[in-house]
Design an enzyme around this catalytic site. Structure first.
Site, PDB file in Angstrom:
ATOM      1  N   ASP A 189       0.791  -1.488  -0.269  1.00  0.00           N
ATOM      2  CA  ASP A 189      -0.364  -0.069   0.071  1.00  0.00           C
ATOM      3  C   ASP A 189       1.120   1.226   0.193  1.00  0.00           C
ATOM      4  OD1 ASP A 189      -2.722   1.496   0.117  1.00  0.00           O
ATOM      5  OD2 ASP A 189      -1.765   2.331   2.570  1.00  0.00           O
TER       6      ASP A 189
ATOM      7  N   THR B 296      -3.179   4.693  -4.433  1.00  0.00           N
ATOM      8  CA  THR B 296      -2.206   6.072  -3.388  1.00  0.00           C
ATOM      9  C   THR B 296      -0.988   5.451  -3.405  1.00  0.00           C
ATOM     10  OG1 THR B 296      -2.649   4.066  -1.540  1.00  0.00           O
ATOM     11  CG2 THR B 296      -3.265   5.388  -1.158  1.00  0.00           C
ATOM     12  N   THR B 297      -0.809   4.065  -4.587  1.00  0.00           N
ATOM     13  CA  THR B 297       1.239   4.121  -5.028  1.00  0.00           C
ATOM     14  C   THR B 297       0.577   5.145  -6.650  1.00  0.00           C
ATOM     15  OG1 THR B 297       0.732   2.164  -4.209  1.00  0.00           O
ATOM     16  CG2 THR B 297       2.361   2.210  -5.702  1.00  0.00           C
TER      17      THR B 297
ATOM     18  N   ASP C 217      -8.898  -0.414   1.526  1.00  0.00           N
ATOM     19  CA  ASP C 217      -9.239  -0.068   0.114  1.00  0.00           C
ATOM     20  C   ASP C 217      -9.643  -0.237  -0.417  1.00  0.00           C
ATOM     21  OD1 ASP C 217      -6.618   0.799   0.675  1.00  0.00           O
ATOM     22  OD2 ASP C 217      -5.198  -0.366  -1.423  1.00  0.00           O
TER      23      ASP C 217
HETATM   24  P1  ADP Z   1      -2.472   1.686  -6.119  1.00  0.00           P
HETATM   25  O1  ADP Z   1      -2.303   2.037  -3.991  1.00  0.00           O
HETATM   26  O2  ADP Z   1      -2.331   2.801  -6.761  1.00  0.00           O
HETATM   27  O3  ADP Z   1      -3.924   1.273  -5.848  1.00  0.00           O
HETATM   28  P2  ADP Z   1      -1.926  -0.895  -7.254  1.00  0.00           P
HETATM   29  O4  ADP Z   1      -0.852  -1.746  -6.700  1.00  0.00           O
HETATM   30  O5  ADP Z   1      -3.399  -1.250  -6.726  1.00  0.00           O
HETATM   31  O6  ADP Z   1      -1.436   0.989  -6.950  1.00  0.00           O
HETATM   32  O7  ADP Z   1      -2.205  -0.731  -8.609  1.00  0.00           O
HETATM   33  C1  ADP Z   1      -2.636  -0.338  -9.266  1.00  0.00           C
HETATM   34  C2  ADP Z   1      -2.716  -0.712 -10.561  1.00  0.00           C
HETATM   35  O8  ADP Z   1      -2.781  -1.320 -11.787  1.00  0.00           O
HETATM   36  C3  ADP Z   1      -3.752   0.598 -11.849  1.00  0.00           C
HETATM   37  O9  ADP Z   1      -3.641   1.304 -13.031  1.00  0.00           O
HETATM   38  C4  ADP Z   1      -4.947  -0.677 -12.200  1.00  0.00           C
HETATM   39  O10 ADP Z   1      -5.405  -0.372 -13.298  1.00  0.00           O
HETATM   40  C5  ADP Z   1      -3.566  -1.703 -12.356  1.00  0.00           C
HETATM   41  N1  ADP Z   1      -4.338  -3.032 -12.194  1.00  0.00           N
HETATM   42  C6  ADP Z   1      -5.067  -3.335 -11.395  1.00  0.00           C
HETATM   43  N2  ADP Z   1      -5.683  -5.022 -10.938  1.00  0.00           N
HETATM   44  C7  ADP Z   1      -4.988  -5.037 -12.889  1.00  0.00           C
HETATM   45  C8  ADP Z   1      -5.038  -5.587 -13.876  1.00  0.00           C
HETATM   46  N3  ADP Z   1      -5.631  -7.555 -12.998  1.00  0.00           N
HETATM   47  N4  ADP Z   1      -4.482  -6.011 -14.726  1.00  0.00           N
HETATM   48  C9  ADP Z   1      -3.772  -5.316 -15.544  1.00  0.00           C
HETATM   49  N5  ADP Z   1      -3.567  -3.153 -14.566  1.00  0.00           N
HETATM   50  C10 ADP Z   1      -4.176  -3.532 -13.069  1.00  0.00           C
HETATM   51 MG    MG Z   2      -5.363  -0.317  -5.175  1.00  0.00          MG
END
Ligand code: ADP
Ligand code: MG
Length: 535
Positions: free
Chosen positions: A69, A102-103, A400
């Site tokens: 996170d 948040t990332t 989240d």
């Molecule tokens: P954050 O803390 O920003 O939510 P995450 O590690 O949850 O970071 O990553 C979010 C990103 O990953 C978003 O840009 C989302 O569109 C992308 N994402 C999440 N699941 C998938 C998936 N199965 N295939 C492609 N992209 C994905």
């Molecule tokens: Mg996320």
């Protein structure tokens, strides 16, 4: 260094370090700030997306946490540099407003800063860069709203909500169980949601962690679960039609506030004192019972003497209830928090259908569940897992997911993930760049490049070639006029994120782009850094 004396004649030393303050101006200041902030963004970059890596963070006193996170990572990094701290705040404001993304917001800010650096090297004035970014940001946001789609949150047993929750959970340690956890999160939010007002009070969802068992044992409990048991093992285990007296004062005789001595010189005096103390306890229990309460929940403890009396008087009680639990119970059962025994009255009691001790799995530990509260429905998600680290991370992940669902109830528009929305915005911004005839054009174009940084980062993190995959996605978006083409991170054979059902909320994406732009603009306005030498 010089010696001086204060009003009372005590000596003290004045250290002259004014001259030693570090000072950076102009281009040097911009660059140093940008590099510091970029360092943070680079750390987070590898954590983005479904195949993002986790970070292990060790606190000064040796506590280890493993997390994916963004907000938690930057919060625990103990960042010193003042501009880098801006990125920490960036991540936290995304967390506070939206809860997810948040990332992504920090990575995007990093990409923007990277572009700003090249523009500065080209000799473009920081304010022009700022201006360009601002205009590009507006275009991107407008485009996001155009490509956003409304989803029907009720259809198919709330399938869309579950999918959105799964997207949020997909990048976390618990991703194997995302469907089950997603369903739990959706049910929890819908249980407490006010659908007519489109509002969800997240305080009514309690997330309780308990190590032991495994993540699959995580479950939703309709009611408030508190990790406590009745204060005496022989008290009744279940109170139906509970009338709750919620106390924030201890079951003990009042202590003298100032220092007094009591001299006891003979047995008679001692007995008198003992009798008095007993009388205090008896009166307290009486006050509670007289109000009609059939259970007392106490934020403080009470000693064995009082405990015994409570048992004798048939008044089940719970001690050391945490402050947050007290507030939640008050909210759900309508109980007033009572700070003094003299103030107990029947109207101040909270009401609930039942309070009972329950046992989970094979562990011997018991917890209390308060069900059918009178005022509002409150639910608890009980998270289980093999270790503290796992349950903590599961808690952050479920948080989240809950936030995503709440956001969808407030505003049911989504965009698709996998970098597709960013890419679509980038293309739109590029098109707009051609219309800008002034020097800002470069900044607008760079903004588009920064947006492309997100899909490229996602591709990089899952082992794809970022340049070819982004180029392919881009050309397909253009040729097919389909803004849903993104990066196929999970190797499912399609790059259409609608088919993959990667849902992200429009509010989160919008907020990400806006906040990142804001912070970058702020950093670009700092042209003078005056700091103590040890920075
Ligand atoms: P954050 O803390 O920003 O939510 P995450 O590690 O949850 O970071 O990553 C979010 C990103 O990953 C978003 O840009 C989302 O569109 C992308 N994402 C999440 N699941 C998938 C998936 N199965 N295939 C492609 N992209 C994905
Ligand atoms: Mg996320």
């Amino acid at each position: 260094m010089s010696l001086a004396f204060d009003d009372y004649g005590r000596p003290y030393i004045i250290l002259r370090d004014q001259g030693q303050k570090k000072r950076m101006k102009g281009l040097e200041a911009y660059k140093s700030n940008i590099l510091a902030a970029k360092a943070i963004a680079n750390t987070l970059q590898s954590s983005l997306g479904p195949k993002g890596m986790d970070k292990m963070l060790v606190s000064p006193d040796g506590d280890v946490s493993v997390t994916n996170d963004g907000a938690t990572i930057v919060e625990k990094m103990e960042i010193q540099h003042p501009t880098a701290k801006l990125l920490v705040e960036l991540s936290q404001s995304q967390d506070a407003e939206i809860g997810d993304g948040t990332t992504g917001v920090v990575v995007l800010a990093g990409k923007l800063l990277e572009q700003a650096l090249t523009l500065l090297d080209k000799g473009i004035h920081p304010l022009k860069i700022s201006d360009g970014f601002d205009r590009a940001c507006d275009v991107a946001i407008k485009h996001l709203e155009q490509i956003a789609e409304e989803i029907d949150i009720q259809a198919n047993d709330h399938e869309a909500l579950i999918q959105a929750a799964c997207t949020a959970l997909g990048s976390k340690v618990v991703s194997k169980r995302k469907r089950e956890l997603g369903k739990i999160a959706v049910t929890a939010v819908l249980d407490v949601a006010d659908l007519t007002r489109k509002d969800v009070n997240l305080d009514l969802i309690k997330i309780q962690t308990k190590t032991g068992g495994s993540v699959e044992d995580t479950r939703l409990i309709s009611g408030i679960l508190i990790d406590k048991d009745m204060s005496h093992p022989q008290m009744q285990k279940e109170v139906t039609d509970a009338k709750i007296c919620l106390l924030t004062c201890p079951f003990e005789p009042p202590k003298p506030k100032t220092k007094h001595n009591i001299n006891i010189s003979n047995a008679e005096d001692y007995n008198k004192l003992y009798q008095q103390e007993q009388q205090y306890f008896i009166d307290m229990v009486k006050l509670v019972k007289n109000s009609g309460a059939n259970i007392a929940l106490c934020q403080w403890g009470f000693d064995d003497e009082a405990n015994h009396l409570l048992l004798q008087n048939n008044l089940p009680a719970v001690r050391w209830v945490s402050g947050t639990d007290v507030e939640l119970i008050a909210m759900a059962t309508g109980a007033r928090i009572i700070p003094r025994f003299q103030e107990i009255t029947p109207e101040k009691l909270g009401k609930a259908g039942s309070i009972k001790e329950v046992q989970f799995g094979t562990s011997n530990e018991r917890m209390l569940v308060i069900e059918n509260c009178q005022c509002t429905k409150a639910v608890t998600i009980l998270i289980r897992g093999g270790s503290q680290m796992i349950v903590d991370e599961a808690k952050r992940s479920i948080h989240d997911a809950i936030c995503v669902i709440r956001n969808l109830i407030k505003d049911n528009r989504i965009v698709y993930g996998g970098g597709s929305a960013e890419l679509a915005c980038a293309l739109q911004v590029l098109q707009y760049a051609d219309e800008v005839s002034s020097v800002e054009q470069y900044a607008v174009r760079s903004f588009a490049d920064a947006l492309e940084g997100i899909p490229s980062c996602l591709a990089d993190n899952c082992g794809l070639n970022p340049i070819t995959s982004v180029a392919q996605a881009k050309s397909r978006q253009l040729s097919e006029k389909n803004p849903r083409i993104g990066i196929d991170c999970m190797d499912l054979g399609t790059t259409d994120m609608k088919e993959q059902r990667i849902y992200e909320t429009l509010s989160s994406k919008k907020q990400q782009i806006q906040l990142a732009t804001q912070v970058v603009k702020m950093i670009l306005k700092i042209d003078d850094v005056i700091a103590p030498d040890d920075y």
